[in-house]
Design a protein around this motif. Structure first.
Motif, mmCIF file in Angstrom:
data_model
loop_
_atom_site.group_PDB
_atom_site.id
_atom_site.type_symbol
_atom_site.label_atom_id
_atom_site.label_comp_id
_atom_site.label_asym_id
_atom_site.label_seq_id
_atom_site.Cartn_x
_atom_site.Cartn_y
_atom_site.Cartn_z
ATOM 1 N N GLY A 177 -0.063 3.639 8.818
ATOM 2 C CA GLY A 177 0.508 4.979 8.787
ATOM 3 C C GLY A 177 1.354 5.323 9.992
ATOM 4 O O GLY A 177 1.755 6.474 10.177
ATOM 5 N N ASP A 178 1.642 4.335 10.827
ATOM 6 C CA ASP A 178 2.438 4.563 12.035
ATOM 7 C C ASP A 178 3.920 4.339 11.750
ATOM 8 O O ASP A 178 4.285 3.425 11.000
ATOM 9 N N ALA A 179 4.774 5.145 12.380
ATOM 10 C CA ALA A 179 6.219 4.942 12.264
ATOM 11 C C ALA A 179 6.592 3.639 12.959
ATOM 12 O O ALA A 179 6.045 3.294 14.008
ATOM 13 N N MET A 183 0.803 -1.192 0.000
ATOM 14 C CA MET A 183 0.000 0.000 0.000
ATOM 15 C C MET A 183 0.856 1.270 0.000
ATOM 16 O O MET A 183 0.550 2.224 -0.683
ATOM 17 N N ASN A 184 1.971 1.278 0.753
ATOM 18 C CA ASN A 184 2.839 2.456 0.726
ATOM 19 C C ASN A 184 4.262 2.041 0.404
ATOM 20 O O ASN A 184 4.629 0.889 0.522
ATOM 21 N N ASP A 185 5.058 2.999 -0.010
ATOM 22 C CA ASP A 185 6.440 2.725 -0.375
ATOM 23 C C ASP A 185 7.427 3.183 0.694
ATOM 24 O O ASP A 185 8.623 3.156 0.476
ATOM 25 N N PHE A 186 6.920 3.638 1.821
ATOM 26 C CA PHE A 186 7.786 4.125 2.886
ATOM 27 C C PHE A 186 8.146 2.980 3.817
ATOM 28 O O PHE A 186 7.266 2.352 4.405
ATOM 29 N N THR A 187 9.429 2.713 3.950
ATOM 30 C CA THR A 187 9.855 1.567 4.751
ATOM 31 C C THR A 187 9.687 1.781 6.247
ATOM 32 O O THR A 187 9.646 0.818 6.992
ATOM 33 N N HIS A 188 9.599 3.029 6.695
ATOM 34 C CA HIS A 188 9.482 3.294 8.125
ATOM 35 C C HIS A 188 8.051 3.630 8.552
ATOM 36 O O HIS A 188 7.826 4.106 9.648
ATOM 37 N N ILE A 189 7.094 3.358 7.657
ATOM 38 C CA ILE A 189 5.682 3.591 7.984
ATOM 39 C C ILE A 189 4.915 2.322 7.665
ATOM 40 O O ILE A 189 5.009 1.781 6.559
ATOM 41 N N PRO A 247 15.589 7.850 16.216
ATOM 42 C CA PRO A 247 14.551 6.940 16.723
ATOM 43 C C PRO A 247 14.402 5.595 16.034
ATOM 44 O O PRO A 247 14.205 4.597 16.702
ATOM 45 N N LEU A 248 14.466 5.499 14.721
ATOM 46 C CA LEU A 248 14.168 4.229 14.058
ATOM 47 C C LEU A 248 15.402 3.490 13.556
ATOM 48 O O LEU A 248 15.286 2.528 12.802
ATOM 49 N N CYS A 249 16.583 3.913 13.989
ATOM 50 C CA CYS A 249 17.818 3.212 13.604
ATOM 51 C C CYS A 249 17.973 1.930 14.409
ATOM 52 O O CYS A 249 17.654 1.879 15.594
#
Length: 160
Positions: free
Chosen positions: A11-13, A1-7, A74-76
């Motif tokens: 839609g949450d990080a 659905m999305n292309d963002f790897t951190h979402i 934060p997400l490293c």
């Protein structure tokens, strides 16, 4: 659905799951520069700075920062770095100091953020140690110069 790897799908990080990724040799080189007056740089280079060896302190700070990147960004992922090298190069003709950081490991995710953090913190440490002498120093050009390893392969920036 999305292309963002951190979402995630909601839609949450979130931290990316690297469980299934292959372990490969990875390394990254980043830099940061700090511009200062000729007199401030001369003070550092002469060894007469009242706070001691500015470059040695900055080098250690950069190495420590690379090891703490996951605590700061934060997400490293926390990484088992196998090498961190911080090189500090005075450039008197440009009234600046160039900091380059190299980070290496065998792992499932890259070390770009660790290299960028090391270079940034080393430059910030130089600023901190010299702010009593000069407050208008400027930290510039914090950037990734090169990365190797992983699925995306080799990246080399086209910089001066």
């Amino acid at each position: 659905m999305n292309d963002f790897t951190h979402i995630n799908q909601q839609g949450d990080a979130h931290m990316v799951d690297v469980t299934e990724k292959s372990v490969t040799q990875r390394q990254a080189i980043a830099e940061s520069c700090i511009e200062m007056s000729a007199s401030t740089l001369a003070l550092i280079l002469s060894g007469q700075h009242h706070k001691g060896d500015v470059f040695a302190t900055a080098r250690i700070a950069g190495i420590m920062a690379a090891k703490k990147t996951a605590d700061l960004i934060p997400l490293c992922h926390p990484l088992a770095l196998t090498k961190v090298e911080v090189e500090i190069m005075p450039e008197p003709e440009l009234n600046r100091v160039r900091v380059q950081a190299l980070c290496k490991l065998s792992g499932k995710t890259g070390v770009e953020m660790e290299a960028l953090t090391a270079a940034s913190i080393a430059a910030l440490t130089i600023y901190d140690m010299c702010k009593a002498v000069q407050k208008d120093m400027v930290i510039t050009q914090t950037r990734l110069l090169e990365k190797q390893g992983g699925k995306s392969g080799h990246f080399k920036g086209k910089y001066d």
